[in-house]
Design a protein around this motif. Structure first.
Motif, mmCIF file in Angstrom:
data_model
loop_
_atom_site.group_PDB
_atom_site.id
_atom_site.type_symbol
_atom_site.label_atom_id
_atom_site.label_comp_id
_atom_site.label_asym_id
_atom_site.label_seq_id
_atom_site.Cartn_x
_atom_site.Cartn_y
_atom_site.Cartn_z
ATOM 1 N N UNK A 5 3.605 81.236 55.371
ATOM 2 C CA UNK A 5 4.351 80.250 56.151
ATOM 3 C C UNK A 5 3.657 78.912 55.961
ATOM 4 N N UNK A 6 4.433 77.892 55.625
ATOM 5 C CA UNK A 6 3.872 76.547 55.494
ATOM 6 C C UNK A 6 4.481 75.682 56.586
ATOM 7 N N UNK A 7 3.613 75.110 57.415
ATOM 8 C CA UNK A 7 4.055 74.269 58.531
ATOM 9 C C UNK A 7 3.904 72.814 58.122
ATOM 10 N N UNK A 8 4.998 72.064 58.263
ATOM 11 C CA UNK A 8 4.969 70.665 57.861
ATOM 12 C C UNK A 8 5.529 69.771 58.960
ATOM 13 N N UNK A 9 5.245 68.491 58.830
ATOM 14 C CA UNK A 9 5.719 67.484 59.766
ATOM 15 C C UNK A 9 4.782 66.297 59.754
ATOM 16 N N UNK A 98 5.926 84.379 45.046
ATOM 17 C CA UNK A 98 5.967 84.325 46.503
ATOM 18 C C UNK A 98 6.898 83.182 46.897
ATOM 19 N N UNK A 99 7.845 83.485 47.752
ATOM 20 C CA UNK A 99 8.698 82.431 48.290
ATOM 21 C C UNK A 99 8.164 82.077 49.672
ATOM 22 N N UNK A 100 7.572 80.896 49.815
ATOM 23 C CA UNK A 100 7.010 80.545 51.125
ATOM 24 C C UNK A 100 8.111 80.291 52.144
ATOM 25 N N UNK A 101 7.774 80.517 53.396
ATOM 26 C CA UNK A 101 8.676 80.232 54.503
ATOM 27 C C UNK A 101 8.257 78.897 55.100
ATOM 28 N N UNK A 102 9.151 77.912 55.076
ATOM 29 C CA UNK A 102 8.838 76.562 55.546
ATOM 30 C C UNK A 102 9.238 76.387 57.010
ATOM 31 N N UNK A 103 8.294 75.881 57.806
ATOM 32 C CA UNK A 103 8.548 75.536 59.207
ATOM 33 C C UNK A 103 8.304 74.036 59.357
ATOM 34 N N UNK A 104 9.250 73.355 59.979
ATOM 35 C CA UNK A 104 9.129 71.916 60.198
ATOM 36 C C UNK A 104 9.022 71.651 61.697
ATOM 37 N N UNK A 148 12.034 66.150 55.533
ATOM 38 C CA UNK A 148 12.693 67.256 54.830
ATOM 39 C C UNK A 148 14.187 67.339 55.143
ATOM 40 N N UNK A 149 14.916 67.832 54.180
ATOM 41 C CA UNK A 149 16.330 68.139 54.391
ATOM 42 C C UNK A 149 16.403 69.531 55.002
ATOM 43 N N UNK A 150 17.433 69.780 55.752
ATOM 44 C CA UNK A 150 17.558 71.089 56.398
ATOM 45 C C UNK A 150 17.576 72.221 55.366
ATOM 46 N N UNK A 151 18.037 71.942 54.157
ATOM 47 C CA UNK A 151 18.069 72.967 53.108
ATOM 48 C C UNK A 151 16.671 73.372 52.627
ATOM 49 N N UNK A 152 15.669 72.548 52.894
ATOM 50 C CA UNK A 152 14.292 72.851 52.490
ATOM 51 C C UNK A 152 13.573 73.732 53.507
ATOM 52 N N UNK A 153 14.090 73.775 54.733
ATOM 53 C CA UNK A 153 13.345 74.336 55.864
ATOM 54 C C UNK A 153 13.973 75.639 56.347
ATOM 55 N N UNK A 154 13.120 76.623 56.603
ATOM 56 C CA UNK A 154 13.584 77.911 57.138
ATOM 57 C C UNK A 154 13.623 77.904 58.663
ATOM 58 N N UNK A 155 12.625 77.259 59.286
ATOM 59 C CA UNK A 155 12.562 77.173 60.751
ATOM 60 C C UNK A 155 12.342 75.723 61.127
ATOM 61 N N UNK A 156 13.258 75.165 61.893
ATOM 62 C CA UNK A 156 13.190 73.773 62.360
ATOM 63 C C UNK A 156 12.824 73.834 63.832
ATOM 64 N N UNK A 157 11.550 73.537 64.131
ATOM 65 C CA UNK A 157 11.037 73.631 65.502
ATOM 66 C C UNK A 157 11.028 72.250 66.154
ATOM 67 N N UNK A 158 11.704 72.127 67.276
ATOM 68 C CA UNK A 158 11.766 70.859 68.019
ATOM 69 C C UNK A 158 10.682 70.875 69.084
ATOM 70 N N UNK A 159 9.670 70.029 68.900
ATOM 71 C CA UNK A 159 8.582 69.913 69.871
ATOM 72 C C UNK A 159 9.018 68.915 70.951
#
Length: 162
Positions: A5-9, A98-104, A148-159
């Motif tokens: 899982x890669x967490x970005x923002x 490996x296909x990473x799972x992206x979290x934004x 990021x575009x929504x197509x790049x992200x698997x989980x879009x977390x709203x803080x």
């Protein structure tokens, strides 16, 4: 099966808080480039920051695959705000099958500014080991083209907390 899982923002949006929570939920090892860079290189890298960051990410990617290969989940808790870093990370892991799972981690502009002010106060008081967020760093994270575009992200977390 294990996952990476890669967490970005942007800086100061709560990526590490989110990643630490996710680490417990996913029973994962968390790797953070800022922690390594500060530990081994100190806080002020100046014009060497990008070079040291790239070396640190290369190390983290190799370690992530090593850990993943043992069946353990890995969270790469980094900024990855700039599109080229996201593309590079995705490509690296795909080359290793490996296909990473992206979290934004997303945040409102008002809450982001409050988080930065809070963080800077804590750094000035010596109660935080984070980087101080100056105008140079803010400018680096102000390019809307890197969001990021929504197509790049698997989980879009709203803080929505400070």
């Amino acid at each position: 099966m294990a996952k990476i899982i890669i967490v970005c923002g942007k800086i100061c949006v709560g990526k590490s808080t989110y990643s630490k929570k996710l680490m417990l939920e996913q029973k994962a090892v968390r790797l953070n480039p800022d922690e390594l860079m500060k530990t081994f290189c100190g806080e002020f890298l100046g014009d060497r920051h990008e070079e040291v960051l790239q070396q640190t990410l290369n190390y983290i990617y190799k370690k992530a695959i090593e850990i993943y290969s043992t069946g353990i989940n890995v969270i790469v808790d980094g900024g990855f705000w700039q599109r080229n870093y996201r593309e590079e990370a995705t490509q690296y892991f795909i080359e290793h099958n490996i296909t990473p799972e992206w979290h934004y981690v997303d945040i409102s502009d008002d809450l982001w500014k409050k988080n930065i002010e809070k963080r800077n106060r804590e750094v000035e008081r010596g109660t935080s080991e984070d980087y101080y967020v100056d105008e140079y760093i803010l400018d680096k994270f102000s390019n809307p083209a890197d969001k990021p575009k929504s197509s790049e992200i698997d989980v879009w977390y709203k803080n929505d907390y400070l």
